[in-house]
Scaffold this active site. Structure first.
Site, PDB file in Angstrom:
ATOM      1  N   GLY A  10      35.396   5.180 -53.078  1.00 17.79           N
ATOM      2  CA  GLY A  10      34.954   3.794 -52.863  1.00 17.79           C
ATOM      3  C   GLY A  10      35.969   3.007 -52.064  1.00 17.79           C
ATOM      4  NE  ARG A  78      28.379  18.383 -53.713  1.00 22.18           N
ATOM      5  CZ  ARG A  78      28.241  17.551 -52.687  1.00 22.18           C
ATOM      6  NH1 ARG A  78      27.445  17.856 -51.692  1.00 22.18           N
ATOM      7  NH2 ARG A  78      28.906  16.437 -52.646  1.00 22.18           N
ATOM      8  CG  ASP A 107      39.291  10.648 -60.329  1.00 21.18           C
ATOM      9  OD1 ASP A 107      38.794   9.782 -59.584  1.00 21.18           O
ATOM     10  OD2 ASP A 107      38.695  11.116 -61.313  1.00 21.18           O
ATOM     11  CB  THR A 129      41.075   3.650 -57.869  1.00 21.49           C
ATOM     12  OG1 THR A 129      40.062   3.098 -58.723  1.00 21.49           O
ATOM     13  CG2 THR A 129      42.217   4.130 -58.726  1.00 21.49           C
ATOM     14  CG  ASP A 131      38.067   2.188 -61.249  1.00 26.09           C
ATOM     15  OD1 ASP A 131      37.579   1.063 -61.095  1.00 26.09           O
ATOM     16  OD2 ASP A 131      37.477   3.248 -60.955  1.00 26.09           O
ATOM     17  CG  ASP A 133      40.791   5.544 -62.973  1.00 22.69           C
ATOM     18  OD1 ASP A 133      41.254   5.570 -61.810  1.00 22.69           O
ATOM     19  OD2 ASP A 133      39.622   5.880 -63.243  1.00 22.69           O
ATOM     20  NE  ARG A 175      36.307   6.223 -62.051  1.00 21.07           N
ATOM     21  CZ  ARG A 175      36.794   7.378 -61.666  1.00 21.07           C
ATOM     22  NH1 ARG A 175      35.996   8.301 -61.196  1.00 21.07           N
ATOM     23  NH2 ARG A 175      38.084   7.617 -61.697  1.00 21.07           N
TER      24      ARG A 175
HETATM   25  O1  F6P Z   1      36.109   3.712 -58.764  1.00 18.37           O
HETATM   26  C1  F6P Z   1      35.876   2.448 -58.221  1.00 18.37           C
HETATM   27  C2  F6P Z   1      34.532   1.923 -58.652  1.00 18.37           C
HETATM   28  O2  F6P Z   1      34.377   0.642 -58.092  1.00 18.37           O
HETATM   29  C3  F6P Z   1      34.294   1.921 -60.158  1.00 18.37           C
HETATM   30  O3  F6P Z   1      34.932   0.863 -60.811  1.00 18.37           O
HETATM   31  C4  F6P Z   1      32.799   1.870 -60.205  1.00 18.37           C
HETATM   32  O4  F6P Z   1      32.309   2.421 -61.404  1.00 18.37           O
HETATM   33  C5  F6P Z   1      32.389   2.719 -59.031  1.00 18.37           C
HETATM   34  O5  F6P Z   1      33.486   2.734 -58.137  1.00 18.37           O
HETATM   35  C6  F6P Z   1      31.165   2.207 -58.315  1.00 18.37           C
HETATM   36  O6  F6P Z   1      30.871   3.069 -57.280  1.00 18.37           O
HETATM   37  P1  F6P Z   1      29.704   2.786 -56.235  1.00 18.37           P
HETATM   38  O7  F6P Z   1      30.224   1.818 -55.221  1.00 18.37           O
HETATM   39  O8  F6P Z   1      29.424   4.117 -55.658  1.00 18.37           O
HETATM   40  O9  F6P Z   1      28.551   2.223 -57.021  1.00 18.37           O
END
Ligand code: F6P
Length: 352
Positions: A10, A78, A107, A129, A131, A133, A175
């Site tokens: 992201g 993948r 990650d 990130t 997050d 995390d 997350r």
């Molecule tokens: O990991 C970053 C994050 O923004 C998370 O907090 C969230 O759950 C996820 O990405 C959302 O991803 P997307 O933009 O694909 O919906």
């Protein structure tokens, strides 16, 4: 030396500051050539790249998003129809003549970078990130900017909460980790903070709201998207097939509203902060952190320390082996001092 750089996963405030720092440091300190790979690992498959000279990164320090674009589902490892696409990606990297690839991401990106390292493409990782995390680093860039958005949102929701005597719920991202909700909630003065690490008791949350109702006070609730009531599962918004991170969380704020409303007199309303937390200009802290991380990544490249991710430990920039980070996450520990601070201030954490 020829160095590739890509941004994966992201988007996040500070990505451009890293791209700028890596490009400028490698140019100034060792005259290296830098090439940007477009849209994360997808660019290695789609054969999309562009040269990055100092002029190409001028003026991007404060810009949100990533000038290179990103991709949050592409994984060249993948297996589809019995084979993966790693060889095609490696062939393009060889064709470009890349000596090292700098991968900026979370990650999932670190896990893919690690696998490329094992397949002979030297890699260096930079932790990104909102997050916060990733393991072995006390901060990822982008987190501070997300926390600032949550704090401002709570400030704004507080005025409606006060004026209407409402319970206002703000749902944050993050997350499976509660870092954004915890720091954002504290920064915005939330009365109740609900984290994935501490499954909440609906009755306890309602009791806290009722105490405040009885005192004539509104309630601000900050809930992480990965939070859940005791005995309940995660609230999943959608599942993305083929994504390294297939579950997209979202909607727990609304779920909490439905659980609380029958138990309260005050009106309960929910705001999902969503991608506002990932957008816009990075805070000054994130600009500096991203710049430090980019510079540190350039040092790892220059000194041939491959297979490592830049990290912040005790406030200093260092690095850790990618294999200790790949595919792992870091959650709020139950003895984290900020939880103690919140409890000490009377902030409800969802327990009786
Ligand atoms: O990991 C970053 C994050 O923004 C998370 O907090 C969230 O759950 C996820 O990405 C959302 O991803 P997307 O933009 O694909 O919906």
């Amino acid at each position: 030396m020829h160095v590739g750089i890509l941004t994966g996963g992201g988007d996040c405030p500070g990505l451009n500051a890293v791209i700028r720092a890596v490009t400028l440091a490698l140019h100034h300190e060792c005259g290296a050539r830098v090439t940007g790979i477009e849209r994360g690992f997808h660019g290695l498959l789609a054969r999309r790249s562009r040269p990055l000279a100092p002029a190409d990164v001028a003026g991007i320090l404060a810009e949100g998003g990533t000038i290179l674009g990103t991709h949050n589902t592409c994984d060249p490892f993948r297996v589809q129809d019995g084979q993966d696409q790693a060889d095609a990606a490696l062939a393009y990297a060889r064709e470009l003549g890349l000596d090292v690839l700098v991968a900026v991401g979370g990650d999932g990106t670190m896990a893919i970078a690690h696998r490329f390292g094992q397949r002979g493409l030297p890699v260096v990782g930079v932790p990104k990130t909102i997050d916060n995390d990733l393991p072995h680093t006390e901060r990822t860039f982008g987190f501070d900017s997300a926390v600032a958005v949550v704090a401002e949102a709570l400030d704004r929701l507080a005025t409606t909460a006060r004026s209407h005597g409402r319970v206002m719920i703000a749902e944050t991202m993050g997350r499976y980790a509660g870092w954004i909700a915890l720091e954002g909630g504290l920064a915005g003065g939330a009365d109740i903070i609900l984290l994935p690490e501490l499954p909440y008791d609906v009755q306890a949350v309602a009791a806290r709201c009722r105490e405040r109702e009885a005192a004539g006070l509104p309630t601000l609730v900050c809930i992480a998207e990965g939070a859940h009531a005791q005995g309940e599962g995660l609230t999943v918004r959608e599942t993305l097939a083929h994504s390294p991170d297939p579950l997209r969380l979202g909607g727990v704020g609304q779920r909490l509203q439905q659980q609380l409303q029958p138990l309260l007199q005050s009106e309960v309303r929910t705001t999902v902060l969503g991608h506002t937390q990932r957008g816009g200009t990075p805070t000054a802290f994130d600009r500096v952190l991203a710049t430090r991380f980019g510079y540190e990544a350039a040092q790892l490249v220059k000194t041939g320390q491959h297979g490592r991710m830049v990290a912040l430990q005790s406030g200093a920039c260092t690095s850790v082996p990618l294999n200790e980070v790949a595919g792992r996450t870091r959650r709020v520990s139950l003895d984290h001092p900020l939880l103690q601070t919140a409890r000490g201030l009377g902030v409800g954490l969802g327990a009786a």
